[in-house]
Motif scaffolding. Structure first.
Motif, PDB file in Angstrom:
ATOM      1  N   ALA A  19      34.058  30.707  -5.969  1.00 27.56           N
ATOM      2  CA  ALA A  19      34.024  31.566  -7.408  1.00 27.56           C
ATOM      3  C   ALA A  19      32.667  31.122  -7.977  1.00 27.56           C
ATOM      4  O   ALA A  19      31.987  30.419  -7.690  1.00 27.56           O
ATOM      5  CB  ALA A  19      35.460  30.961  -8.102  1.00 27.56           C
ATOM      6  N   THR A  20      32.483  32.593  -9.210  1.00 28.48           N
ATOM      7  CA  THR A  20      31.746  32.314  -9.998  1.00 28.48           C
ATOM      8  C   THR A  20      31.986  32.356 -11.322  1.00 28.48           C
ATOM      9  O   THR A  20      32.931  33.889 -11.375  1.00 28.48           O
ATOM     10  CB  THR A  20      30.726  33.175  -9.395  1.00 28.48           C
ATOM     11  OG1 THR A  20      30.942  34.211  -8.943  1.00 28.48           O
ATOM     12  CG2 THR A  20      29.831  33.173  -7.697  1.00 28.48           C
ATOM     13  N   TRP A  34      30.883  27.658  -7.491  1.00 25.19           N
ATOM     14  CA  TRP A  34      31.782  26.496  -6.489  1.00 25.19           C
ATOM     15  C   TRP A  34      32.717  27.784  -5.431  1.00 25.19           C
ATOM     16  O   TRP A  34      32.356  28.529  -5.259  1.00 25.19           O
ATOM     17  CB  TRP A  34      33.190  26.011  -7.345  1.00 25.19           C
ATOM     18  CG  TRP A  34      33.974  25.662  -5.907  1.00 25.19           C
ATOM     19  CD1 TRP A  34      33.391  24.384  -6.105  1.00 25.19           C
ATOM     20  CD2 TRP A  34      34.777  26.183  -5.296  1.00 25.19           C
ATOM     21  NE1 TRP A  34      34.455  23.837  -4.898  1.00 25.19           N
ATOM     22  CE2 TRP A  34      35.706  24.573  -4.266  1.00 25.19           C
ATOM     23  CE3 TRP A  34      35.768  27.023  -5.091  1.00 25.19           C
ATOM     24  CZ2 TRP A  34      36.336  24.721  -3.531  1.00 25.19           C
ATOM     25  CZ3 TRP A  34      36.881  26.423  -4.547  1.00 25.19           C
ATOM     26  CH2 TRP A  34      37.203  25.807  -3.784  1.00 25.19           C
ATOM     27  N   GLN A  35      31.688  26.805  -3.994  1.00 21.70           N
ATOM     28  CA  GLN A  35      31.914  26.952  -2.904  1.00 21.70           C
ATOM     29  C   GLN A  35      32.245  25.908  -1.948  1.00 21.70           C
ATOM     30  O   GLN A  35      32.265  24.837  -1.764  1.00 21.70           O
ATOM     31  CB  GLN A  35      30.807  27.652  -2.577  1.00 21.70           C
ATOM     32  CG  GLN A  35      31.274  28.446  -0.712  1.00 21.70           C
ATOM     33  CD  GLN A  35      29.209  28.762  -0.712  1.00 21.70           C
ATOM     34  OE1 GLN A  35      28.839  28.942  -1.076  1.00 21.70           O
ATOM     35  NE2 GLN A  35      29.273  29.272   0.987  1.00 21.70           N
ATOM     36  N   GLY A  36      33.733  25.921  -1.405  1.00 21.12           N
ATOM     37  CA  GLY A  36      33.827  25.251  -0.232  1.00 21.12           C
ATOM     38  C   GLY A  36      36.081  25.622   0.252  1.00 21.12           C
ATOM     39  O   GLY A  36      36.257  26.413   0.165  1.00 21.12           O
ATOM     40  N   THR A  37      36.619  25.149   0.402  1.00 21.87           N
ATOM     41  CA  THR A  37      37.696  25.054   0.578  1.00 21.87           C
ATOM     42  C   THR A  37      38.551  25.058  -0.163  1.00 21.87           C
ATOM     43  O   THR A  37      38.002  23.708  -0.993  1.00 21.87           O
ATOM     44  CB  THR A  37      37.756  24.184   1.927  1.00 21.87           C
ATOM     45  OG1 THR A  37      37.797  22.679   1.651  1.00 21.87           O
ATOM     46  CG2 THR A  37      37.095  24.812   3.160  1.00 21.87           C
ATOM     47  N   LEU A  49      29.610  22.783  -6.628  1.00 22.45           N
ATOM     48  CA  LEU A  49      29.872  23.230  -8.101  1.00 22.45           C
ATOM     49  C   LEU A  49      28.833  23.078  -8.306  1.00 22.45           C
ATOM     50  O   LEU A  49      28.050  21.100  -8.105  1.00 22.45           O
ATOM     51  CB  LEU A  49      30.892  22.154  -8.323  1.00 22.45           C
ATOM     52  CG  LEU A  49      31.347  22.723 -10.142  1.00 22.45           C
ATOM     53  CD1 LEU A  49      32.156  24.039 -10.272  1.00 22.45           C
ATOM     54  CD2 LEU A  49      32.185  21.122 -10.560  1.00 22.45           C
ATOM     55  N   ARG A  50      28.096  23.851  -9.069  1.00 23.23           N
ATOM     56  CA  ARG A  50      27.095  24.071  -9.989  1.00 23.23           C
ATOM     57  C   ARG A  50      27.717  24.833 -11.167  1.00 23.23           C
ATOM     58  O   ARG A  50      27.907  25.711 -11.507  1.00 23.23           O
ATOM     59  CB  ARG A  50      26.004  25.250  -8.635  1.00 23.23           C
ATOM     60  CG  ARG A  50      25.265  25.039  -9.722  1.00 23.23           C
ATOM     61  CD  ARG A  50      23.896  25.881  -9.192  1.00 23.23           C
ATOM     62  NE  ARG A  50      22.481  26.053  -9.932  1.00 23.23           N
ATOM     63  CZ  ARG A  50      22.615  26.724 -10.466  1.00 23.23           C
ATOM     64  NH1 ARG A  50      23.378  27.867 -10.832  1.00 23.23           N
ATOM     65  NH2 ARG A  50      20.885  26.453 -11.284  1.00 23.23           N
ATOM     66  N   GLY A  77      26.072  20.041 -17.332  1.00 28.28           N
ATOM     67  CA  GLY A  77      25.073  20.572 -16.226  1.00 28.28           C
ATOM     68  C   GLY A  77      25.859  19.763 -15.197  1.00 28.28           C
ATOM     69  O   GLY A  77      26.108  18.595 -14.901  1.00 28.28           O
ATOM     70  N   TRP A  78      25.891  20.531 -13.917  1.00 28.28           N
ATOM     71  CA  TRP A  78      26.543  20.038 -12.276  1.00 28.28           C
ATOM     72  C   TRP A  78      26.028  20.414 -11.165  1.00 28.28           C
ATOM     73  O   TRP A  78      26.327  21.815 -11.145  1.00 28.28           O
ATOM     74  CB  TRP A  78      28.021  19.357 -12.319  1.00 28.28           C
ATOM     75  CG  TRP A  78      28.836  18.807 -11.592  1.00 28.28           C
ATOM     76  CD1 TRP A  78      28.478  19.693  -9.877  1.00 28.28           C
ATOM     77  CD2 TRP A  78      27.916  17.411 -10.813  1.00 28.28           C
ATOM     78  NE1 TRP A  78      29.030  18.769  -9.050  1.00 28.28           N
ATOM     79  CE2 TRP A  78      29.059  17.359  -9.640  1.00 28.28           C
ATOM     80  CE3 TRP A  78      28.087  15.910 -11.643  1.00 28.28           C
ATOM     81  CZ2 TRP A  78      28.827  16.569  -8.828  1.00 28.28           C
ATOM     82  CZ3 TRP A  78      28.242  15.157 -10.622  1.00 28.28           C
ATOM     83  CH2 TRP A  78      28.842  14.973  -9.282  1.00 28.28           C
ATOM     84  N   ASP A  79      25.277  19.737 -10.623  1.00 24.14           N
ATOM     85  CA  ASP A  79      25.544  20.325  -8.948  1.00 24.14           C
ATOM     86  C   ASP A  79      25.602  19.192  -8.213  1.00 24.14           C
ATOM     87  O   ASP A  79      23.925  18.384  -7.939  1.00 24.14           O
ATOM     88  CB  ASP A  79      23.896  20.190  -9.430  1.00 24.14           C
ATOM     89  CG  ASP A  79      22.988  21.318  -7.573  1.00 24.14           C
ATOM     90  OD1 ASP A  79      23.885  21.649  -6.574  1.00 24.14           O
ATOM     91  OD2 ASP A  79      22.076  22.086  -7.754  1.00 24.14           O
ATOM     92  N   GLY A  80      26.481  19.666  -7.339  1.00 22.45           N
ATOM     93  CA  GLY A  80      26.659  18.284  -6.320  1.00 22.45           C
ATOM     94  C   GLY A  80      27.641  18.819  -5.894  1.00 22.45           C
ATOM     95  O   GLY A  80      28.696  19.727  -6.434  1.00 22.45           O
ATOM     96  N   ARG A  81      28.588  18.234  -4.816  1.00 18.74           N
ATOM     97  CA  ARG A  81      30.079  17.847  -3.834  1.00 18.74           C
ATOM     98  C   ARG A  81      30.720  17.177  -4.279  1.00 18.74           C
ATOM     99  O   ARG A  81      30.814  16.477  -5.215  1.00 18.74           O
ATOM    100  CB  ARG A  81      29.414  17.221  -2.498  1.00 18.74           C
ATOM    101  CG  ARG A  81      28.506  18.554  -1.702  1.00 18.74           C
ATOM    102  CD  ARG A  81      28.850  18.155  -0.167  1.00 18.74           C
ATOM    103  NE  ARG A  81      30.485  18.350   0.172  1.00 18.74           N
ATOM    104  CZ  ARG A  81      29.630  20.400   0.824  1.00 18.74           C
ATOM    105  NH1 ARG A  81      29.482  20.728   0.233  1.00 18.74           N
ATOM    106  NH2 ARG A  81      31.026  20.855   0.961  1.00 18.74           N
ATOM    107  N   PHE A  82      32.153  17.831  -4.334  1.00 20.39           N
ATOM    108  CA  PHE A  82      33.167  16.952  -4.794  1.00 20.39           C
ATOM    109  C   PHE A  82      34.163  17.211  -3.684  1.00 20.39           C
ATOM    110  O   PHE A  82      34.478  18.047  -2.823  1.00 20.39           O
ATOM    111  CB  PHE A  82      33.752  17.216  -6.153  1.00 20.39           C
ATOM    112  CG  PHE A  82      34.744  18.723  -6.698  1.00 20.39           C
ATOM    113  CD1 PHE A  82      35.683  18.367  -6.773  1.00 20.39           C
ATOM    114  CD2 PHE A  82      34.352  19.674  -5.704  1.00 20.39           C
ATOM    115  CE1 PHE A  82      36.762  19.920  -6.252  1.00 20.39           C
ATOM    116  CE2 PHE A  82      34.265  21.073  -6.373  1.00 20.39           C
ATOM    117  CZ  PHE A  82      36.046  21.126  -6.321  1.00 20.39           C
ATOM    118  N   SER A  83      35.474  16.211  -3.991  1.00 16.81           N
ATOM    119  CA  SER A  83      36.984  16.186  -3.042  1.00 16.81           C
ATOM    120  C   SER A  83      37.859  16.002  -4.143  1.00 16.81           C
ATOM    121  O   SER A  83      37.659  14.864  -4.570  1.00 16.81           O
ATOM    122  CB  SER A  83      36.685  15.639  -2.395  1.00 16.81           C
ATOM    123  OG  SER A  83      38.161  15.458  -1.039  1.00 16.81           O
TER     124      SER A  83
END
Length: 610
Positions: A19-20, A34-37, A49-50, A77-83
């Motif tokens: 999603a953008t 955001w790119q993931g599952t 997520l960015r 601002g955020w640049d990193g992974r999440f779960s």
């Protein structure tokens, strides 16, 4: 605008999704990607997520009713992974990356616009308030967050960098600190009015009252442990500024802490180990501010051992406080502070406060109903040394768990005690607290203006103390007692007459011969005579007794003796180097001791400040 390339439907397992989004704010596009599952049953999402300058303030209207402040601007601002995973035991989440909160601007709402403790159908005012908090950038990273069911969440930040901080602290016209207003809504009008009606007039500067109240309040309702385990590797502050304004005092007072720069080492809420702290800056553009030591603010009670110094703070801007509470303007002066605060694991606070005031000079008197009636000028004069410096140590100790304990309150009481001491024990203050009680009077030999050995010693100490306290003046009160000193005064008059007689008689004349010559020359109305009318020759003691009885020793003579004692003290202090401009003579007095006993002939002394 938003676009989702692929998702997962209900009941499906996790599937790839992307999603953008872009939010237009002026000429700049702020992006989210955001790119993931993503899975919906159970909820499961993970990926990258960015956020790039995401305008969080655009969403402020949705939660503004619950905030005691107005969020005008904040870019995330955020640049990193999440779960995120919704399991049967609860929600599990984790995140890793770097975060930013930039271009923040927060306003303090007027009290009328603060959110009520319970929902109200009346509309909420959106009137803008005063500037409260801003900063250019806050960078956090690398950042690690973890939350699992049944365990305490944890947050780890490698480094926090805060740049361009600005905070505005204001004491309102009602005597409340704006941060208090933000932290808790004001009391209902009826309760406030009742409290105001029963509360006494303030006896300390509003800024100090707020600090004292905050200190006591913190102890009375200490917050529980943080809801999550926190560790920060290092914190950096650059180009910070704090403005303080007091609208409670009139005329209004304002001050600024500028050029704030500093670092705080690694801290963790999992241990009481303290991190090194260094902070420096300027107060009012002239005073140098420096704070060093160790601290851990993430534990309860906070672990702390800091040493703070502020040098060269000009006192003239503090005239509004001095006028209202001391009764005088400040003409000039400079303040330096040297304090050290330590908090033990049991919440015990030990504080050392050293205040050094240079050339503190009061100006015009101010007619203020809140001003103390204690002798402020005298206390300052007694505390000043020969260089015009006042050096005060104010140690403080107590427990933060005690709701009655207040650092500000203790310091105020210590300062008040100094003023009280200027009334009750001024000579103790004059002598620096050592042996000053003996300096309040000068002893004399009965019936004379001659010092006793104790009187001579007191004069020597007094002269030295006055040399060290050049702003103090002395008024001398000569005293005499007609009943207690009559015999001694008359005997002293006889001894003086015999000394004068010795100059007339041949060398080597005995006291008996001098006494007979004096008796022969003195016209006594009841002098015993023989049958031929000539004065009888009497034994020496009888002649001396008759001569003594003829010496006038009434109130007028005793008042003259009291004056001579005042002059004698003045001459001795002048000879010791005390300037005549600092010495004053009071009208001599007569002491009336019952039976003429229990009194020491003396000249009393009182002190005044210039």
């Amino acid at each position: 605008s938003a676009r989702v390339r692929r998702g997962a439907g209900p009941g499906a397992g996790p599937g790839p999704a992307r999603a953008t989004a872009a939010a237009n704010a002026g000429a700049r596009a702020d992006t989210l990607s955001w790119q993931g599952t993503l899975g919906l049953q159970p909820l499961h999402a993970q990926g990258r997520l960015r956020l790039d300058r995401f305008p969080a303030h655009l969403f402020a209207p949705y939660f503004a009713h619950a905030l005691p402040v107005a969020l005008v601007r904040a870019e995330l601002g955020w640049d990193g992974r999440f779960s995120v995973l919704q399991a049967t035991q609860g929600l599990a989440a984790s995140a890793s990356g770097s975060a930013r909160v930039d271009d923040v601007r927060v306003l303090a709402l007027p009290e009328a616009a603060l959110p009520a403790s319970a929902p109200s159908p009346s509309p909420r005012s959106d009137a803008p308030g005063d500037e409260l908090l801003t900063w250019r950038s806050l960078a956090l990273g690398p950042l690690q967050f973890a939350m699992t069911p049944g365990a305490r969440p944890s947050l780890s930040i490698g480094q926090a960098s805060l740049d361009g901080l600005y905070a505005r602290l204001v004491v309102t016209e009602q005597g409340r600190l704006n941060l208090q207003t933000v932290a808790s809504p004001p009391a209902p009008a009826s309760a406030s009015a009742s409290a105001s009606a029963s509360a006494p007039a303030p006896a300390a500067p509003a800024a100090v009252e707020v600090a004292a109240a905050a200190s006591a309040g913190q102890a009375a309702s200490a917050p529980p442990d943080l809801p999550l385990a926190v560790s920060v590797g290092q914190t950096r502050l650059s180009q910070g500024r704090i403005d303080f304004a007091d609208h409670f005092i009139r005329p209004h007072y304002s001050a600024a802490l500028t050029d704030l720069e500093g670092t705080l080492g690694a801290v963790s809420s999992q241990t009481r180990s303290m991190a090194p702290l260094h902070l420096q800056g300027h107060a009012e553009g002239s005073a140098a501010l420096e704070i060093d030591g160790q601290i851990n603010p993430t534990v309860r009670p906070p672990a702390l051992d800091i040493h703070a110094r502020a040098t060269g703070l000009e006192l003239a801007p503090l005239s509004p406080y001095a006028g209202k509470y001391a009764g005088y303007d400040i003409e000039r002066g400079r303040l330096s502070l040297d304090v050290r605060y330590r908090i033990a694991a049991d919440g015990r606070l030990q504080a050392d406060n050293r205040l050094v005031l240079e050339q503190l000079t009061f100006g015009q008197a101010v007619d203020s109903p809140q001003a103390t009636k204690l002798p402020v000028r005298l206390a300052v004069a007694l505390l000043k040394d020969r260089d015009g410096v006042i050096d005060i140590d104010l140690p403080v100790s107590g427990s933060l768990d005690d709701p009655e304990f207040s650092v500000g309150g203790v310091i105020l009481r210590l300062l008040l005690n100094l003023l009280v001491k200027a009334v009750t024990s001024p000579f103790s203050l004059l002598a620096g607290g050592s042996g000053g009680s003996s300096l309040g009077s000068v002893d004399f030999q009965p019936g004379t203006a001659a010092f006793t050995p104790a009187g001579q010693a007191a004069l020597a100490k007094l002269a030295q103390a006055l040399a060290d306290r050049p702003a103090v003046t002395v008024t001398i009160h000569g005293d005499a007692d007609p009943a207690a000193e009559r015999a001694a005064y008359q005997q002293q008059a006889i001894e003086a007459a015999l000394a004068a007689e010795r100059a007339r008689e041949p060398a080597g004349a005995t006291r008996e011969q001098l006494l007979r010559a004096l008796y022969r020359r003195t016209d006594l109305p009841d002098k015993p005579r023989n049958l031929f009318g000539f004065a009888k020759t009497l034994p020496g003691p009888e002649m001396e007794a008759l001569l003594r009885q003829q010496v006038p020793a009434g109130d007028e003579a005793m008042r003259a003796l009291a004056l001579q004692r005042s002059l004698q003290v003045r001459r001795a202090l002048l000879a010791a180097g005390v300037p005549a401009t600092r010495l004053f003579l009071a009208d001599p007095t007569l002491h009336r001791a019952e039976g003429g006993a229990g009194w020491t002939p003396q000249a009393g002394l009182t002190l005044q400040g210039r």
